[in-house]
Write an enzyme that holds these catalytic residues in place. Sequence first.
Site, PDB file in Angstrom:
ATOM      1  N   TRP A 255       1.390  17.671  -3.887  1.00 35.25           N
ATOM      2  CA  TRP A 255      -0.009  18.069  -4.090  1.00 35.25           C
ATOM      3  C   TRP A 255      -0.695  18.363  -2.767  1.00 35.25           C
ATOM      4  CZ3 TRP A 255      -4.539  14.297  -4.147  1.00 35.25           C
ATOM      5  CH2 TRP A 255      -4.290  13.207  -3.302  1.00 35.25           C
ATOM      6  N   ASP A 256      -0.072  17.945  -1.658  1.00 32.39           N
ATOM      7  CA  ASP A 256      -0.602  18.224  -0.327  1.00 32.39           C
ATOM      8  C   ASP A 256      -1.056  19.675  -0.208  1.00 32.39           C
ATOM      9  OD1 ASP A 256       1.144  16.042  -0.401  1.00 32.39           O
ATOM     10  OD2 ASP A 256       1.625  16.193   1.723  1.00 32.39           O
TER      11      ASP A 256
ATOM     12  N   LYS B 168      -2.958   2.316   0.071  1.00 33.03           N
ATOM     13  CA  LYS B 168      -2.189   3.108   1.019  1.00 33.03           C
ATOM     14  C   LYS B 168      -3.044   4.263   1.533  1.00 33.03           C
ATOM     15  CE  LYS B 168       2.143   5.728   1.352  1.00 33.03           C
ATOM     16  NZ  LYS B 168       3.071   6.525   0.551  1.00 33.03           N
ATOM     17  N   GLN B 169      -3.782   4.853   0.641  1.00 36.60           N
ATOM     18  CA  GLN B 169      -4.613   5.975   1.062  1.00 36.60           C
ATOM     19  C   GLN B 169      -5.840   6.054   0.168  1.00 36.60           C
ATOM     20  OE1 GLN B 169      -1.447   8.783  -0.143  1.00 36.60           O
ATOM     21  NE2 GLN B 169      -3.137  10.033  -0.809  1.00 36.60           N
TER      22      GLN B 169
ATOM     23  N   GLU C  76      -0.649   5.048  -3.610  1.00 31.27           N
ATOM     24  CA  GLU C  76       0.668   4.643  -4.112  1.00 31.27           C
ATOM     25  C   GLU C  76       0.939   3.150  -3.938  1.00 31.27           C
ATOM     26  OE1 GLU C  76       3.142   7.358  -1.952  1.00 31.27           O
ATOM     27  OE2 GLU C  76       2.970   8.918  -3.478  1.00 31.27           O
TER      28      GLU C  76
END
Lengths: 793, 793
Positions: free
Chosen positions: A385-386, A626-627, A514
């Site tokens: 998806w980046d 994580k993000q 994640e």
Amino acid sequence: MIRHDPVLPPEFLFPIDHWRWVESRFSEDFAGQSETTFSTANGYLGMRGGFQEGRPSFLHGTYINAFYETWPIPYGEKAFGFAKTGQTMVNVPDGKIIRLYVDDEPFTIDRATLDDYERALDFKTGTYERRTTYTTASGKQVRMRATRLVSFTDRHVAAIRFEVEVVNAKAPLVIVSEMVNHAAVDAQRRSEMPDPGGKPDLDDPRLAKTFSEQVLVPEKVETDRNRVLMGFRTRSSGLSLGCGMEHAIETENSYVVSGSCPDNCGQVIFSISAEPGKPIVLYKFLAYHTSGTETPAELRSRAGRTLDRVVARGFGDLLTDQKRFMDEFWSHSDIEISVPSVHPRLQQCLRWNLFQLLQATARVENAGVPAKGLTGQAYEGHYFWDMEAYVLPFLVYTAPRVARNLLKFRHGMLDKARERATELNQKGALFPWRTISGDEASAYYAAGTAQYHINGAIAYALKKYIEVTNDTEFLCEYGAEILVETARLWYDLGFFSERQDGKFCIHGVTGPDEYTTVVNNNTYTNLMARENLWYAAAAVERLRKEFPKAYTALAHETRLDPAEAAEWKRAADNMYVPYDQRTKINPQDDSFLDREVWDIKNTPKNKFPLLLHFHPLVIYRYQVIKQADIVLAMFLLGNEFSMEQKKRNFDYYDPLTTGDSSLSACIQAIVASEIGYDDAAIRYLRYAVLMDLADVGGNVRDGVHIASIGGTWMAVVCGLAGMRDYNGKVTFNPKPFVEKLRFQLTVRNQRLEINIENGSVTYLIKQGEGLTIYHRNEEIALKEGKAITRSVT
Amino acid sequence: MIRHDPVLPPEFLFPIDHWRWVESRFSEDFAGQSETTFSTANGYLGMRGGFQEGRPSFLHGTYINAFYETWPIPYGEKAFGFAKTGQTMVNVPDGKIIRLYVDDEPFTIDRATLDDYERALDFKTGTYERRTTYTTASGKQVRMRATRLVSFTDRHVAAIRFEVEVVNAKAPLVIVSEMVNHAAVDAQRRSEMPDPGGKPDLDDPRLAKTFSEQVLVPEKVETDRNRVLMGFRTRSSGLSLGCGMEHAIETENSYVVSGSCPDNCGQVIFSISAEPGKPIVLYKFLAYHTSGTETPAELRSRAGRTLDRVVARGFGDLLTDQKRFMDEFWSHSDIEISVPSVHPRLQQCLRWNLFQLLQATARVENAGVPAKGLTGQAYEGHYFWDMEAYVLPFLVYTAPRVARNLLKFRHGMLDKARERATELNQKGALFPWRTISGDEASAYYAAGTAQYHINGAIAYALKKYIEVTNDTEFLCEYGAEILVETARLWYDLGFFSERQDGKFCIHGVTGPDEYTTVVNNNTYTNLMARENLWYAAAAVERLRKEFPKAYTALAHETRLDPAEAAEWKRAADNMYVPYDQRTKINPQDDSFLDREVWDIKNTPKNKFPLLLHFHPLVIYRYQVIKQADIVLAMFLLGNEFSMEQKKRNFDYYDPLTTGDSSLSACIQAIVASEIGYDDAAIRYLRYAVLMDLADVGGNVRDGVHIASIGGTWMAVVCGLAGMRDYNGKVTFNPKPFVEKLRFQLTVRNQRLEINIENGSVTYLIKQGEGLTIYHRNEEIALKEGKAITRSVT
């Protein structure tokens, strides 16, 4: 949460230069990451920035986008629907090798006595340059200069100009120019160099597959004096590769040429009787062609024809074309910047980032943008998806044609995405979490297939593209079909839950973060699904009204039931959005707040990233991120949160966020900017912009982080300049602490320049008839050529 | 939820016999499952019940418990802490092969013209018997009879008596007796026979690993006329195997013997000039020895010595010993039963079940009980919680010495369980979900490692064993240490949750139901953890008071802090037990009731088991149950639920339960019995008792379901007789619909007989001084020899 500040390599090794990334002394400590940061690429072909002598080397890498090998994904325990076929971008023959022998002694950077050395990636010329002078043990001084480029104008071509001169003596001099299939002669990874990071590499799930058998099966090698042409086929995926090299030499010295061609290596050898002060200039031209349908023999011929053409035109023409391409790029994509509190090298690093974006995307045609661009094999050269979430915003606003290509490429995956949805018992289409071919290749579904939110990211990017470009033809031809199928998936996946008062719930998915997987009602996912459903319903309605022919075609193609759009809207209108009355925040998912809070402060630094040091079960059990997840939603769908809500959420989640993902800092920078947390904004921007050059993640040697790089552009434009464009309404809210920031955006075919300087901002239409924008809450109708200035304090 | 009724093979193929499992006509349709159901084993050595001719064969299988090969578990995407080493029980050389050639024509069951045929597993003699008469194409009638046994008294020994006679003619007759390493000559699975089930086999995660390289590396084969000795070493795990065969022949015919020994096959060939009416009797003795420390050569010698001994004693002695062993077994383990509403063949099938329990456990020494016993390689020969949760109850009440061995074996894994807990960031010990060596071997953590509840099952079984046997020495020596380390795990894993009013919550675990994974507060797990914590605290306290020396040793060994037990108790006292006010049921976990309900009724039959037809993400998203979860808790900890609560829970969960696991029906039968759902009880009992013989799961060819078999014993004793023993209080509540049920239990060294017949139940101490039991709520003090009768209507 900021654990420590990123540190750039020292200036005595890597001096400041606003238009170049420069290494002025060779240091083995930085050799692995420099191979990455000095890479040259054009989106189709990429070469890591290693030395032409072939050693010292961390990882020889030459890559062609979407040229991949497949293998059956192994599972200790299989289950129905697990992704079956692994895909990995192949390391193709390395054409940059030019070995030099003086008095029969080989030259390598690490062993020679260097009198002068510089390696640079030149953002203006689009070239890699190396200047070296050394003195042999017998006192002969040898001066070299190499210029390397991967052509932006001729995407199958790379070229090297190599000049060498023995300054002070006569010497027999041998130049061995090679095109060598490293994948055949050593493992795909990690050759002679020690691993400076000392990380538990072999188990790092982010690295690429290694094969025990030779991946590229040689079909034929032909040589003709100065030229070598090679053909290969990948063992399992059956893709063809034709590549070749050709040389031209200019010198007053006498020389002899000979060639030799074992299966995996073409060599052309120049034996020269060098006289002092008589330089030798060698031109090396490389051509690569790949195909899933043509034979290696056909591609060999194509490579030969490409070589004919570029040799005839000469290296100078390639250089000129490259410079012209770069001028054009910078003319509308450059960002002039000075925010000393971020970093004194901000300008240099930001230009490096922009140059990487160009290298990863410029000539991507009928392919996607791999997570590492073409600078390394980590993440297998897969598209995530980046591409839509992090890279497309830059492209939509600076290179809409490239953005369109990428979205069209995504549309080409639709049939496979439909199949995947069926396999997962769902209607509509589910795009693969990671892929090259369109087939799902994520072997760990909890942090892979379960990330259904990729559907939302694609629909969101599509909406942005349409709004910013007004390309309704694309909407009719491709976009609407994507929207219909993604909306169908959400509608089928979720359900109206009695226990949530009839609200529409989405269960069993993983959000962007994640570190918590397979949850119910991930807030980010629900919000993005809602946006997708709304937009799909609106698009169908728009086609029906404005483009009836396109509507008929769409309805036929997708067997669209006229009632569907209303149902999508009903689901969207009733979307369940988690909200916690006690804390007044949006929980990341239904059970997030029930978890224990991970003690980040007391976790030793060497235990990050957590994913390399803790079992997933341990990580998933905690509130630890994580993000940015909710924070990302607050940026993408910022119009759906009040400022107070944004602050409360940010205050809650920021301390839980490890930043173990490179996708995090850029987004945190933007939201911190918006809510007035200037210090945090500056620090996160520093992280984002230095992510690769300061090797924040400790793995730049494996490739650049393209998503973070795309995010860095957003952090500058949406963070520092406060640009937002919800539903096509382009708004700016520049930060007062910005000393200087000038950049351009392309909006509906008009070129808009934003220039922040000395406490004010000037908006100017550089090209186009006029555009309405917003400075904070003020509507401004811009006309071409008439600058409008506002205060930003 | 009952989808359809199980159907036994027809009586004309498999006639009724209360003491034998008999096949009276060969049918290829049942050939695969008959190989399993006619298996012979003793817990150490097992042989599938295939034909001695070696074909037709579905899967040649000869197994030795805990003799396994290892390999690195492959992952498409690795993560920290994933189990590293796969373990699989090895298919060892097959010694049952005796091929017959008459007039040089080979005999096989499937091609011959059979005049008479019977294959039987005889529960009284503990032998496999085959009687065959056939007529060759040239009209010669040949009569054969084979008796095969795996000795219960000599656990390294198997033996075959083979008698053959040409009835009506002279004929040259060749008998080729082999010991052959099938794993070397063909794949470990699926040889000549088509797969009658037509299931998507290769992807079935329940099947065993197949190797591309030969697993057993031959070291040496020696032959000496009638004898062959072979030595092997496993390629990767390095375990040694020595095995051999020896023959004796009795006949009036003249014959010649010869031997031949390629690497993977020992052969002894008897060439006989057979006269009509002159039988040939061949005795074949087999010996197997395995070791992790001795060499194959040493084991070859051991096998030779074993053969010396048994050959000297002769086949008759082995038969006599076997019969004596069986008499002893039946004398205290038999169940006489008649409940016509369950099935007319209930008695036969139940005895087969009991016999399988014996075969799986009798001579297990320093090993565990694999999920398939020694009848197949599915589940890799691994030990699961099945051992403690499903098999131990039978053993505790009928063979406490064997139960003790198994618990002691589990104690031997404690160090590895401590290491595993550390790897998972936890204190204490975490037992592996599946293992042979003690190392975790589950390659899919969501339905593997995440099943922390195995710790609870072990502690629960230990408690039962101590209560029923009063073996305090075991508690002091082994049990307490297990309890301390398991309690530590729970205490460290869970936390006192502010959001649950300070209750003790356990997150990120999977309960017994594998159709919902990695959840918070799985009710079953929380309840079992509570029991574990309470019992550990009580045991520590008991040792401190009653066995101070043992306490000191324990405290030293485990570095026990005196305050720990109080903390365990505090966690247990405050254990969070999910309860839903709206439905008044115990949710299976925190989010279970939020999910959509799977539409079982409209799911086609061929889509079961769901795990083979739906991606885990799909299954996990729904309320759908693989096996009784809450229902199991209501049996194991039935004293913690009111009758109304049991009914409400059962009513809710039963329709959601697919029974895709063989561990489900037996437990549902017990709870349905208790709450008065007689019809359901009867139908679930039918499922349980016929699980393998009617091939309910469609995969009996891969091995018997030992857990279900153990559960069947519980379904009879705890279901039909309503036996419960919470905290050592043994209670009966026989079901009125039981026509006849007689069985014995061993409680605190006393032999108790329960005999339900004609509406009344008689309790009798057959051996022992006296015992207090409960008939429903009535306390009964039994004295030896004095029967007490009560009505059950």
